[in-house]
Design a protein around this motif. Structure first.
Motif, short mmCIF file in Angstrom:
data_model
loop_
_atom_site.label_atom_id
_atom_site.label_comp_id
_atom_site.label_asym_id
_atom_site.label_seq_id
_atom_site.Cartn_x
_atom_site.Cartn_y
_atom_site.Cartn_z
N CYS A 1 -11.99 -8.61 -4.35
CA CYS A 1 -10.88 -7.87 -4.97
C CYS A 1 -11.08 -6.36 -4.86
CB CYS A 1 -10.75 -8.29 -6.44
SG CYS A 1 -9.30 -7.61 -7.26
N PRO A 2 -11.18 -5.82 -3.64
CA PRO A 2 -11.35 -4.37 -3.51
C PRO A 2 -9.99 -3.65 -3.54
CG PRO A 2 -11.39 -5.34 -1.35
CD PRO A 2 -11.19 -6.48 -2.33
N TYR A 3 -9.13 -4.09 -4.44
CA TYR A 3 -7.75 -3.60 -4.49
C TYR A 3 -7.54 -2.72 -5.70
CZ TYR A 3 -7.81 -7.72 -1.54
OH TYR A 3 -8.17 -8.65 -0.61
N HIS A 4 -6.45 -2.00 -5.67
CA HIS A 4 -6.16 -1.05 -6.75
C HIS A 4 -4.73 -1.21 -7.26
CE1 HIS A 4 -9.90 1.11 -5.71
NE2 HIS A 4 -9.59 0.73 -4.49
N GLY A 5 -4.01 -2.19 -6.72
CA GLY A 5 -2.63 -2.42 -7.11
C GLY A 5 -2.46 -3.75 -7.81
N ALA A 6 -1.34 -4.41 -7.52
CA ALA A 6 -1.00 -5.66 -8.20
C ALA A 6 -2.00 -6.77 -7.89
CB ALA A 6 0.41 -6.09 -7.82
N GLY A 7 -2.69 -6.68 -6.74
CA GLY A 7 -3.71 -7.69 -6.43
C GLY A 7 -4.84 -7.67 -7.43
N LEU A 8 -5.27 -6.48 -7.83
CA LEU A 8 -6.31 -6.37 -8.86
C LEU A 8 -5.79 -6.88 -10.19
CD1 LEU A 8 -8.94 -5.43 -10.15
CD2 LEU A 8 -8.02 -3.09 -10.19
N HIS B 1 -14.39 -3.66 -8.34
CA HIS B 1 -13.62 -2.48 -8.72
C HIS B 1 -13.99 -1.35 -7.76
CE1 HIS B 1 -12.21 0.62 -11.84
NE2 HIS B 1 -11.16 -0.13 -11.56
N GLY B 2 -13.07 -1.04 -6.85
CA GLY B 2 -13.34 -0.01 -5.85
C GLY B 2 -13.72 1.32 -6.48
N TYR B 3 -14.86 1.85 -6.05
CA TYR B 3 -15.37 3.10 -6.63
C TYR B 3 -14.86 4.26 -5.77
CZ TYR B 3 -18.69 6.42 -8.62
OH TYR B 3 -19.28 7.50 -9.26
N PHE B 4 -13.64 4.72 -6.12
CA PHE B 4 -12.99 5.78 -5.36
C PHE B 4 -12.40 6.80 -6.33
CE2 PHE B 4 -12.75 2.06 -2.60
CZ PHE B 4 -13.23 2.58 -1.40
N ASP B 5 -12.48 8.06 -5.94
CA ASP B 5 -11.90 9.15 -6.72
C ASP B 5 -10.56 9.51 -6.08
OD1 ASP B 5 -11.38 11.29 -8.32
OD2 ASP B 5 -12.93 12.59 -7.47
N ALA C 1 -4.35 10.38 -6.84
CA ALA C 1 -3.44 9.85 -7.86
C ALA C 1 -3.57 8.34 -7.83
CB ALA C 1 -1.99 10.26 -7.58
N HIS C 2 -3.08 7.67 -8.87
CA HIS C 2 -3.20 6.21 -8.91
C HIS C 2 -1.86 5.61 -9.35
CE1 HIS C 2 -4.57 2.16 -9.70
NE2 HIS C 2 -5.72 2.47 -9.11
N PRO C 3 -1.40 4.54 -8.69
CA PRO C 3 -0.11 3.95 -9.05
C PRO C 3 -0.03 3.45 -10.48
CG PRO C 3 -0.85 3.13 -6.91
CD PRO C 3 -1.99 3.91 -7.50
N TYR C 4 -1.17 3.14 -11.09
CA TYR C 4 -1.17 2.67 -12.48
C TYR C 4 -1.81 3.66 -13.44
CZ TYR C 4 0.21 -1.92 -10.67
OH TYR C 4 0.88 -2.96 -10.07
N GLY C 5 -1.95 4.90 -13.02
CA GLY C 5 -2.56 5.88 -13.90
C GLY C 5 -3.97 5.47 -14.29
N ASP C 6 -4.25 5.49 -15.59
CA ASP C 6 -5.58 5.13 -16.09
C ASP C 6 -5.68 3.69 -16.57
OD1 ASP C 6 -6.53 7.72 -15.63
OD2 ASP C 6 -5.89 8.42 -17.61
N ALA C 7 -4.61 2.90 -16.38
CA ALA C 7 -4.59 1.55 -16.95
C ALA C 7 -5.66 0.64 -16.35
CB ALA C 7 -3.20 0.93 -16.75
#
Length: 364
Positions: free
Chosen positions: A295-302, A320-324, A327-333
């Motif tokens: 699950c190296p995803y950051h969107g709905a897949g995660l 949980h992908g360790y990336f800075d 911006a992020h589609p889900y903010g800090d959620a």
């Protein structure tokens, strides 16, 4: 309730890369693709999914636009499982995995989001009820190919609160740097990304054993050599994790029959979505294999993976992908707090992507 529209939305978001930008034999990225899938019904309900995109985003987007979307539009949005099974049978001549199945995964996740919204319940309740509201996260680092960069990033991840660390390295020097940076007690996961034949993998596992890896992931090429994986596990005495490249229930059954893995890693954006993931987990349970999804995803897949794992009797760590990100589609959620991720509790997937972020980073 009929499906009125299926729209793939490809975005690309830059991130800070704290390491060398020239690793021999490895393409360094400084941005990541997200392939969201937006499904709308004739009553205006919108669901969000995510299709596998690493290096395949445009191909998968085309598969959705050219093949899948026309066949889903007009279908009953509530008929998720039968519709998904029928679609896989229809595109069987194109193969059982690959971009068509990736696209189907994204659409299927979006349909479950719609089902949860229609029921007014979070997805995990539709899947059997939540056993937990938070899950441990492991920091899944980029590949750096340089011990100093590995040590620096591992130390930063531990300082940020992660209790589990995963590397995408396969050399002794980088692995030593990670273990020294994180200390002897935290679990260290090694994703080697299939660099070796069976004999080489056994030798490599012997060399890496001193760093006490929790598992060695995908050590053998070709990835479907399940008997070879079993031989590595037996002769090297290590726990093997694999499964992100398997597509069908039959492939996973062959993996279990061979005794190839201690940890199986189906990927919800690659295997057909949520119900396919549930089928694989049930099979793994029957064989006594622990499911820890890829699950190296950051969107709905995660988000979908969180909901599936929230229903499990034992807590397993979530990749949980360790990336800075810029911006992020889900903010800090979806940010981790003290090494934990919170399962969203709104209807459906529980959170909505930020449309302004999708628009800003959209790739035409």
């Amino acid at each position: 309730m009929k499906i009125a529209k299926v729209e793939p939305i490809l975005i690309n978001i830059p991130y800070r890369h704290d390491g060398p930008l020239d690793v021999p034999g490895h393409a360094i990225r400084t941005s990541l693709d997200f392939l969201f899938v937006r499904v709308e019904t004739d009553d205006g309900t919108v669901g969000w999914g995510e299709a596998f995109d690493f290096g395949f985003a445009r191909t998968t987007r085309s598969a959705i636009l050219d093949y899948l979307a026309p066949r889903f539009v007009g279908q009953d949005a509530r008929n998720i499982v039968a519709l998904s099974d029928r679609m896989q049978h229809q595109f069987r001549n194109a193969g059982r995995g690959g971009p068509l199945l990736y696209g189907l995964s994204g659409i299927e996740i979006a349909l479950w989001d719609i089902a949860g919204k229609e029921a007014g319940k979070p997805l995990c309740e539709l899947l059997g009820g939540p056993a937990r509201t938070t899950l441990p996260a492991y920091a899944s680092l980029a590949r750096f190919g340089e011990p100093e960069a590995v040590g620096r990033n591992v130390a930063a991840a531990v300082a940020a609160g992660y209790k589990w660390i995963k590397l995408h390295e396969h050399e002794v020097a980088e692995t030593r740097a990670a273990r020294e940076a994180m200390g002897p007690d935290l679990p260290l996961l090694l994703d080697t990304q299939s660099p070796w034949n069976v004999a080489e993998a056994i030798d490599a596992a012997d060399a890496l054993a001193e760093f006490d890896p929790y598992w060695i992931e995908e050590p053998v090429w070709p990835v479907e050599d399940f008997e070879g994986l079993a031989k590595v596990a037996e002769e090297a005495g290590v726990a093997i994790a694999a499964g992100e490249n398997a597509a069908t229930l039959i492939e996973f059954r062959r993996m279990f029959e061979a005794g190839a893995v201690s940890f199986v890693q189906p990927s919800i954006t690659k295997v057909g979505g949520i119900h396919a993931m549930q089928r694989i987990i049930a099979l793994a349970d029957a064989w006594g294999v622990t499911t820890v999804p890829h699950c190296p995803y950051h969107g709905a897949g995660l988000v979908a993976t969180l909901h599936v794992l929230a229903t499990r009797p034992q807590a397993v760590p979530v990749e949980h992908g360790y990336f800075d990100f810029e911006a992020h589609p889900y903010g800090d959620a979806l940010a981790q707090q003290d090494g934990m991720l919170t399962v969203p509790d709104g209807p459906g997937l529980g959170i909505e992507p930020n449309l302004a972020v999708l628009e800003r980073y959209r790739v035409d």
